[in-house]
Scaffold this motif. Sequence first.
Motif, PDB file in Angstrom:
ATOM      1  N   ARG A   1      23.062   7.679   5.585  1.00 19.50           N
ATOM      2  CA  ARG A   1      21.707   7.724   5.044  1.00 19.50           C
ATOM      3  C   ARG A   1      21.748   7.781   3.510  1.00 19.50           C
ATOM      4  NH1 ARG A   1      20.199  11.646   7.620  1.00 19.50           N
ATOM      5  NH2 ARG A   1      18.753  10.764   9.141  1.00 19.50           N
ATOM      6  N   PRO A   2      21.100   6.825   2.815  1.00 16.35           N
ATOM      7  CA  PRO A   2      21.030   6.901   1.353  1.00 16.35           C
ATOM      8  C   PRO A   2      20.411   8.226   0.912  1.00 16.35           C
ATOM      9  CG  PRO A   2      20.308   4.752   2.108  1.00 16.35           C
ATOM     10  CD  PRO A   2      20.432   5.612   3.327  1.00 16.35           C
ATOM     11  N   GLY A   3      21.027   8.887  -0.045  1.00 16.19           N
ATOM     12  CA  GLY A   3      20.513  10.164  -0.507  1.00 16.19           C
ATOM     13  C   GLY A   3      20.839  11.322   0.403  1.00 16.19           C
ATOM     14  N   GLY A   4      21.634  11.087   1.455  1.00 20.42           N
ATOM     15  CA  GLY A   4      21.959  12.136   2.406  1.00 20.42           C
ATOM     16  C   GLY A   4      23.246  12.876   2.073  1.00 20.42           C
ATOM     17  N   ILE A   5      23.721  13.646   3.050  1.00 21.10           N
ATOM     18  CA  ILE A   5      24.910  14.476   2.853  1.00 21.10           C
ATOM     19  C   ILE A   5      26.130  13.625   2.521  1.00 21.10           C
ATOM     20  CG2 ILE A   5      26.390  16.245   3.852  1.00 21.10           C
ATOM     21  CD1 ILE A   5      23.520  17.137   3.586  1.00 21.10           C
TER      22      ILE A   5
ATOM     23  N   GLN B   1      21.745   5.355  -3.833  1.00 24.55           N
ATOM     24  CA  GLN B   1      22.321   6.512  -4.503  1.00 24.55           C
ATOM     25  C   GLN B   1      23.650   6.099  -5.121  1.00 24.55           C
ATOM     26  OE1 GLN B   1      24.066  10.052  -2.377  1.00 24.55           O
ATOM     27  NE2 GLN B   1      22.418  11.141  -3.420  1.00 24.55           N
ATOM     28  N   TYR B   2      23.888   6.530  -6.339  1.00 22.09           N
ATOM     29  CA  TYR B   2      25.127   6.184  -7.027  1.00 22.09           C
ATOM     30  C   TYR B   2      25.386   7.221  -8.095  1.00 22.09           C
ATOM     31  CZ  TYR B   2      21.522   4.088  -9.978  1.00 22.09           C
ATOM     32  OH  TYR B   2      20.391   3.881 -10.718  1.00 22.09           O
ATOM     33  N   LEU B   3      26.565   7.163  -8.685  1.00 18.95           N
ATOM     34  CA  LEU B   3      26.908   8.133  -9.717  1.00 18.95           C
ATOM     35  C   LEU B   3      26.784   7.503 -11.090  1.00 18.95           C
ATOM     36  CD1 LEU B   3      30.008   7.505 -10.943  1.00 18.95           C
ATOM     37  CD2 LEU B   3      30.591   8.114  -8.615  1.00 18.95           C
ATOM     38  N   ALA B   4      26.436   8.327 -12.063  1.00 17.58           N
ATOM     39  CA  ALA B   4      26.327   7.902 -13.450  1.00 17.58           C
ATOM     40  C   ALA B   4      27.146   8.866 -14.298  1.00 17.58           C
ATOM     41  CB  ALA B   4      24.869   7.892 -13.902  1.00 17.58           C
ATOM     42  N   PRO B   5      28.420   8.537 -14.560  1.00 14.65           N
ATOM     43  CA  PRO B   5      29.261   9.431 -15.365  1.00 14.65           C
ATOM     44  C   PRO B   5      28.717   9.579 -16.776  1.00 14.65           C
ATOM     45  CG  PRO B   5      30.568   7.759 -14.242  1.00 14.65           C
ATOM     46  CD  PRO B   5      29.135   7.337 -14.130  1.00 14.65           C
ATOM     47  N   ASP B   6      28.896  10.751 -17.345  1.00 12.41           N
ATOM     48  CA  ASP B   6      28.513  10.959 -18.734  1.00 12.41           C
ATOM     49  C   ASP B   6      29.492  10.224 -19.635  1.00 12.41           C
ATOM     50  OD1 ASP B   6      26.321  12.516 -18.221  1.00 12.41           O
ATOM     51  OD2 ASP B   6      27.397  14.416 -18.412  1.00 12.41           O
TER      52      ASP B   6
ATOM     53  N   PRO C   1      29.005  18.351 -12.732  1.00  9.30           N
ATOM     54  CA  PRO C   1      30.023  18.328 -13.783  1.00  9.30           C
ATOM     55  C   PRO C   1      30.499  16.906 -14.062  1.00  9.30           C
ATOM     56  CG  PRO C   1      30.455  20.116 -12.266  1.00  9.30           C
ATOM     57  CD  PRO C   1      29.341  19.297 -11.661  1.00  9.30           C
ATOM     58  N   GLY C   2      30.404  16.472 -15.309  1.00 10.97           N
ATOM     59  CA  GLY C   2      30.897  15.158 -15.695  1.00 10.97           C
ATOM     60  C   GLY C   2      29.921  14.014 -15.532  1.00 10.97           C
ATOM     61  N   GLY C   3      28.717  14.269 -15.026  1.00  9.12           N
ATOM     62  CA  GLY C   3      27.783  13.164 -14.861  1.00  9.12           C
ATOM     63  C   GLY C   3      26.559  13.529 -14.060  1.00  9.12           C
ATOM     64  N   ARG C   4      25.982  12.504 -13.394  1.00  8.12           N
ATOM     65  CA  ARG C   4      24.765  12.680 -12.620  1.00  8.12           C
ATOM     66  C   ARG C   4      24.877  11.906 -11.317  1.00  8.12           C
ATOM     67  NH1 ARG C   4      20.950   9.969 -16.950  1.00  8.12           N
ATOM     68  NH2 ARG C   4      22.792   8.669 -17.030  1.00  8.12           N
ATOM     69  N   ILE C   5      24.342  12.486 -10.239  1.00  9.36           N
ATOM     70  CA  ILE C   5      24.181  11.752  -8.997  1.00  9.36           C
ATOM     71  C   ILE C   5      22.730  11.295  -8.951  1.00  9.36           C
ATOM     72  CG2 ILE C   5      24.192  11.876  -6.480  1.00  9.36           C
ATOM     73  CD1 ILE C   5      26.461  13.864  -6.666  1.00  9.36           C
ATOM     74  N   VAL C   6      22.527   9.987  -8.890  1.00 13.90           N
ATOM     75  CA  VAL C   6      21.199   9.390  -8.999  1.00 13.90           C
ATOM     76  C   VAL C   6      20.738   8.903  -7.631  1.00 13.90           C
ATOM     77  CG1 VAL C   6      19.838   7.558 -10.078  1.00 13.90           C
ATOM     78  CG2 VAL C   6      21.679   8.675 -11.357  1.00 13.90           C
ATOM     79  N   THR C   7      19.517   9.239  -7.280  1.00 17.48           N
ATOM     80  CA  THR C   7      18.919   8.768  -6.035  1.00 17.48           C
ATOM     81  C   THR C   7      17.572   8.127  -6.357  1.00 17.48           C
ATOM     82  OG1 THR C   7      19.928  10.665  -4.892  1.00 17.48           O
ATOM     83  CG2 THR C   7      18.311   9.385  -3.660  1.00 17.48           C
TER      84      THR C   7
ATOM     85  N   ASP D   1       0.824  -1.207   0.000  1.00 18.82           N
ATOM     86  CA  ASP D   1       0.000   0.000   0.000  1.00 18.82           C
ATOM     87  C   ASP D   1       0.862   1.264   0.000  1.00 18.82           C
ATOM     88  OD1 ASP D   1       0.979  -0.400   2.537  1.00 18.82           O
ATOM     89  OD2 ASP D   1      -0.948  -0.225   3.563  1.00 18.82           O
ATOM     90  N   ALA D   2       2.008   1.228   0.689  1.00 20.25           N
ATOM     91  CA  ALA D   2       2.873   2.412   0.748  1.00 20.25           C
ATOM     92  C   ALA D   2       3.374   2.798  -0.640  1.00 20.25           C
ATOM     93  CB  ALA D   2       4.050   2.161   1.686  1.00 20.25           C
ATOM     94  N   THR D   3       3.749   1.783  -1.432  1.00 18.45           N
ATOM     95  CA  THR D   3       4.220   2.060  -2.788  1.00 18.45           C
ATOM     96  C   THR D   3       3.096   2.584  -3.659  1.00 18.45           C
ATOM     97  OG1 THR D   3       5.835   0.271  -2.556  1.00 18.45           O
ATOM     98  CG2 THR D   3       5.393   1.051  -4.783  1.00 18.45           C
ATOM     99  N   ALA D   4       1.908   2.030  -3.485  1.00 16.94           N
ATOM    100  CA  ALA D   4       0.771   2.464  -4.290  1.00 16.94           C
ATOM    101  C   ALA D   4       0.382   3.901  -3.982  1.00 16.94           C
ATOM    102  CB  ALA D   4      -0.417   1.531  -4.047  1.00 16.94           C
ATOM    103  N   GLU D   5       0.440   4.256  -2.710  1.00 17.57           N
ATOM    104  CA  GLU D   5      -0.001   5.587  -2.301  1.00 17.57           C
ATOM    105  C   GLU D   5       1.044   6.665  -2.586  1.00 17.57           C
ATOM    106  OE1 GLU D   5      -0.910   5.092   1.789  1.00 17.57           O
ATOM    107  OE2 GLU D   5      -2.610   3.749   1.435  1.00 17.57           O
ATOM    108  N   GLN D   6       2.316   6.351  -2.359  1.00 21.46           N
ATOM    109  CA  GLN D   6       3.364   7.364  -2.479  1.00 21.46           C
ATOM    110  C   GLN D   6       4.266   7.174  -3.693  1.00 21.46           C
ATOM    111  OE1 GLN D   6       5.268   8.473   1.339  1.00 21.46           O
ATOM    112  NE2 GLN D   6       3.911   6.974   2.283  1.00 21.46           N
ATOM    113  N   GLY D   7       4.188   6.011  -4.332  1.00 18.81           N
ATOM    114  CA  GLY D   7       4.936   5.785  -5.549  1.00 18.81           C
ATOM    115  C   GLY D   7       6.412   5.537  -5.329  1.00 18.81           C
ATOM    116  N   VAL D   8       7.121   5.337  -6.425  1.00 11.98           N
ATOM    117  CA  VAL D   8       8.577   5.239  -6.423  1.00 11.98           C
ATOM    118  C   VAL D   8       9.092   6.290  -7.397  1.00 11.98           C
ATOM    119  CG1 VAL D   8       8.466   2.751  -5.967  1.00 11.98           C
ATOM    120  CG2 VAL D   8       8.791   3.570  -8.311  1.00 11.98           C
ATOM    121  N   SER D   9      10.317   6.717  -7.203  1.00 12.78           N
ATOM    122  CA  SER D   9      10.863   7.729  -8.103  1.00 12.78           C
ATOM    123  C   SER D   9      12.361   7.560  -8.264  1.00 12.78           C
ATOM    124  CB  SER D   9      10.554   9.147  -7.591  1.00 12.78           C
ATOM    125  OG  SER D   9      11.151   9.362  -6.335  1.00 12.78           O
ATOM    126  N   VAL D  10      12.848   7.998  -9.396  1.00 13.40           N
ATOM    127  CA  VAL D  10      14.276   8.024  -9.690  1.00 13.40           C
ATOM    128  C   VAL D  10      14.639   9.467  -9.995  1.00 13.40           C
ATOM    129  CG1 VAL D  10      16.121   7.187 -11.190  1.00 13.40           C
ATOM    130  CG2 VAL D  10      14.195   5.686 -10.636  1.00 13.40           C
TER     131      VAL D  10
END
Length: 272
Positions: A253-257, A127-132, A111-117, A96-105
């Motif tokens: 914490r994933p996605g944290g500082i 969370q991980y990095l995706a270099p261009d 510079p040089g890529g993307r930080i993905v959470t 139910d939690a996934t249905a109500e609040q969803g998932v997101s990327v």
Amino acid sequence: MSQGQQRRPSSDQAQAGGGGQGQGQGGGAVRYGDVFPAVTGGLAQKPVAPQDAATMQSAENLVFGETIKGGPAATMQSAAMRNERMGVVGHDQATDATAEQGVSVSETRVPGGRIVTEFVAGQAVGQYLAPDDAADAGEAGGDDTKITIGEALEAAGYAAGGRPVERSDAAAIQAAEVRATGLDVNIPGGLAAQAQSAADANVWAARDEEKAKLGDVLSNATAKLVADKEVEAADAARVASAETRNKDDKTVRPGGIAASVAAAARLNKQGA
């Protein structure tokens, strides 16, 4: 700077997911807390369901054109398959939690890529990095591609900006400011001082809506720092140490500082 894709299972899948959760709590199901230790609250006790995994896979495919090897979607698929074989959940079920609040990327350009959470029901699960692929140090002018501590903090603000500032966040921001400026003192009115003030005030706030958010503190972090520098592994280690020392579970914490600074350090090393 940040963009994401969100998917929600249908309402009938969500209703089916409620039954799966009841069975899972008595049948040794693989729960979110088992595969994502940083997940807390009710979600941690819910079994991973097949439609949860399918939803995350769809979100990853929309953003990246593929399912990330070893990423949250793959982890969820493995857990959901086990739960389905055990008879804990049905093939068409979702929590139910996934249905109500969803998932997101969410992907934050650096510079040089993307930080993905990636998030499930509002909680970061990875969370991980995706270099261009096209990034070229020579074309970009060498050091211009390096991510600074201020930029890494801004990325954390984009990824988890709606979360209230906590004591561990303030400690991590203070460590980052020290590493960026080289000044082992609290700077009056500086970024760390603002974070600490926000964390202190949040302790007394009655509702989450009244609490200062991480995105407010970290917006324009590069401008708020009196000095800045490229992120290195030693910086990431110091920030992670500060964050974990001030968290009850002693984890990053994933996605944290700390996660954002670590991702920036890895991206800088790859581009060296």
